[in-house]
Design a protein around this motif. Structure first.
Motif, mmCIF file in Angstrom:
data_model
loop_
_atom_site.group_PDB
_atom_site.id
_atom_site.type_symbol
_atom_site.label_atom_id
_atom_site.label_comp_id
_atom_site.label_asym_id
_atom_site.label_seq_id
_atom_site.Cartn_x
_atom_site.Cartn_y
_atom_site.Cartn_z
ATOM 1 N N THR A 1 26.975 27.358 34.428
ATOM 2 C CA THR A 1 25.552 27.572 34.708
ATOM 3 C C THR A 1 25.005 28.763 33.929
ATOM 4 O OG1 THR A 1 25.793 26.618 36.909
ATOM 5 C CG2 THR A 1 23.874 28.000 36.548
ATOM 6 N N ALA A 2 25.822 29.812 33.785
ATOM 7 C CA ALA A 2 25.400 31.012 33.061
ATOM 8 C C ALA A 2 25.511 30.842 31.545
ATOM 9 C CB ALA A 2 26.231 32.212 33.509
ATOM 10 N N GLY A 3 26.046 29.700 31.099
ATOM 11 C CA GLY A 3 26.175 29.441 29.666
ATOM 12 C C GLY A 3 27.493 29.907 29.062
ATOM 13 N N PHE A 4 28.488 30.143 29.916
ATOM 14 C CA PHE A 4 29.786 30.635 29.457
ATOM 15 C C PHE A 4 30.928 29.741 29.931
ATOM 16 C CE2 PHE A 4 27.026 34.310 29.372
ATOM 17 C CZ PHE A 4 27.344 34.888 28.153
ATOM 18 N N GLY A 5 30.694 28.454 29.984
ATOM 19 C CA GLY A 5 31.719 27.518 30.430
ATOM 20 C C GLY A 5 32.998 27.594 29.614
ATOM 21 N N ASN A 6 32.873 27.999 28.363
ATOM 22 C CA ASN A 6 34.045 28.106 27.496
ATOM 23 C C ASN A 6 35.000 29.219 27.932
ATOM 24 O OD1 ASN A 6 31.880 29.882 26.654
ATOM 25 N ND2 ASN A 6 33.150 30.430 24.904
ATOM 26 N N LEU A 7 34.570 30.088 28.831
ATOM 27 C CA LEU A 7 35.409 31.201 29.274
ATOM 28 C C LEU A 7 36.157 30.920 30.575
ATOM 29 C CD1 LEU A 7 33.084 34.242 28.525
ATOM 30 C CD2 LEU A 7 34.986 33.369 27.168
ATOM 31 N N THR A 8 36.029 29.716 31.110
ATOM 32 C CA THR A 8 36.670 29.395 32.388
ATOM 33 C C THR A 8 38.169 29.651 32.342
ATOM 34 O OG1 THR A 8 34.990 27.731 32.876
ATOM 35 C CG2 THR A 8 37.032 27.602 34.118
ATOM 36 N N GLU A 9 38.818 29.181 31.314
ATOM 37 C CA GLU A 9 40.271 29.355 31.191
ATOM 38 C C GLU A 9 40.639 30.839 31.122
ATOM 39 O OE1 GLU A 9 44.116 27.764 31.067
ATOM 40 O OE2 GLU A 9 42.227 26.704 31.309
ATOM 41 N N THR A 10 39.866 31.608 30.377
ATOM 42 C CA THR A 10 40.125 33.048 30.256
ATOM 43 C C THR A 10 39.963 33.735 31.606
ATOM 44 O OG1 THR A 10 39.335 33.011 27.982
ATOM 45 C CG2 THR A 10 39.451 35.164 29.042
ATOM 46 N N GLY B 1 36.032 38.201 26.146
ATOM 47 C CA GLY B 1 35.358 37.456 25.096
ATOM 48 C C GLY B 1 33.845 37.488 25.167
ATOM 49 N N VAL B 2 33.288 38.321 26.051
ATOM 50 C CA VAL B 2 31.838 38.465 26.159
ATOM 51 C C VAL B 2 31.473 39.722 25.371
ATOM 52 C CG1 VAL B 2 29.859 38.649 27.705
ATOM 53 C CG2 VAL B 2 31.909 37.427 28.446
ATOM 54 N N ASN B 3 31.099 39.532 24.115
ATOM 55 C CA ASN B 3 30.944 40.657 23.196
ATOM 56 C C ASN B 3 29.515 41.158 23.021
ATOM 57 O OD1 ASN B 3 33.755 40.807 22.493
ATOM 58 N ND2 ASN B 3 33.439 38.880 21.427
ATOM 59 N N THR B 4 28.540 40.436 23.524
ATOM 60 C CA THR B 4 27.154 40.861 23.332
ATOM 61 C C THR B 4 26.591 41.510 24.597
ATOM 62 O OG1 THR B 4 26.197 38.762 24.039
ATOM 63 C CG2 THR B 4 26.761 38.974 21.692
ATOM 64 N N ILE B 5 25.670 42.420 24.391
ATOM 65 C CA ILE B 5 25.006 43.082 25.513
ATOM 66 C C ILE B 5 24.264 42.049 26.357
ATOM 67 C CG2 ILE B 5 23.177 44.713 26.146
ATOM 68 C CD1 ILE B 5 24.003 46.299 23.596
ATOM 69 N N GLY B 6 23.592 41.123 25.692
ATOM 70 C CA GLY B 6 22.852 40.087 26.408
ATOM 71 C C GLY B 6 23.760 39.202 27.243
ATOM 72 N N GLY B 7 24.905 38.852 26.710
ATOM 73 C CA GLY B 7 25.865 38.031 27.451
ATOM 74 C C GLY B 7 26.364 38.746 28.694
ATOM 75 N N ARG B 8 26.678 40.024 28.535
ATOM 76 C CA ARG B 8 27.138 40.807 29.686
ATOM 77 C C ARG B 8 26.034 40.909 30.733
ATOM 78 N NH1 ARG B 8 29.546 43.714 25.239
ATOM 79 N NH2 ARG B 8 27.910 45.297 25.254
ATOM 80 N N ALA B 9 24.803 41.124 30.274
ATOM 81 C CA ALA B 9 23.676 41.230 31.209
ATOM 82 C C ALA B 9 23.450 39.912 31.945
ATOM 83 C CB ALA B 9 22.411 41.642 30.454
ATOM 84 N N ARG B 10 23.547 38.788 31.218
ATOM 85 C CA ARG B 10 23.362 37.476 31.862
ATOM 86 C C ARG B 10 24.426 37.215 32.913
ATOM 87 N NH1 ARG B 10 22.283 35.952 26.746
ATOM 88 N NH2 ARG B 10 24.254 34.839 26.463
#
Length: 82
Positions: A32-41, A64-73
């Protein structure tokens, strides 16, 4: 018989046909947050949704969340999940 059934269920879960026990909610949250690829991690690192707000920027980078925006989301999504 029980061993065979357990083995088959494990095979199906590994193949992605069944959700991995205990991480169904995390999988849905990340997708939902747009990070489905990180489920395994997240599963490998044993990170649960309730922990996301407390993660440091370094923790996020290791996941693997390297951007400020990604961390904020992700932090905002975790906050909204409460």
């Amino acid at each position: 018989m029980r061993t065979v059934l357990s083995f088959l269920l494990l095979l199906l879960a590994t193949a992605g046909s069944l959700p991995t026990p205990g991480y169904t909610e995390e999988r849905r949250f990340l997708a939902t947050a747009g990070f489905g690829n990180l489920t395994e991690t997240f599963r490998n690192e044993e990170v649960e949704i309730c922990m996301v707000e407390g993660l440091t920027n370094e923790d996020f980078r290791e996941l693997g969340v390297n951007t400020i925006g990604g961390r904020a989301r992700l932090r905002a999504a975790a906050r909204d999940k409460r």
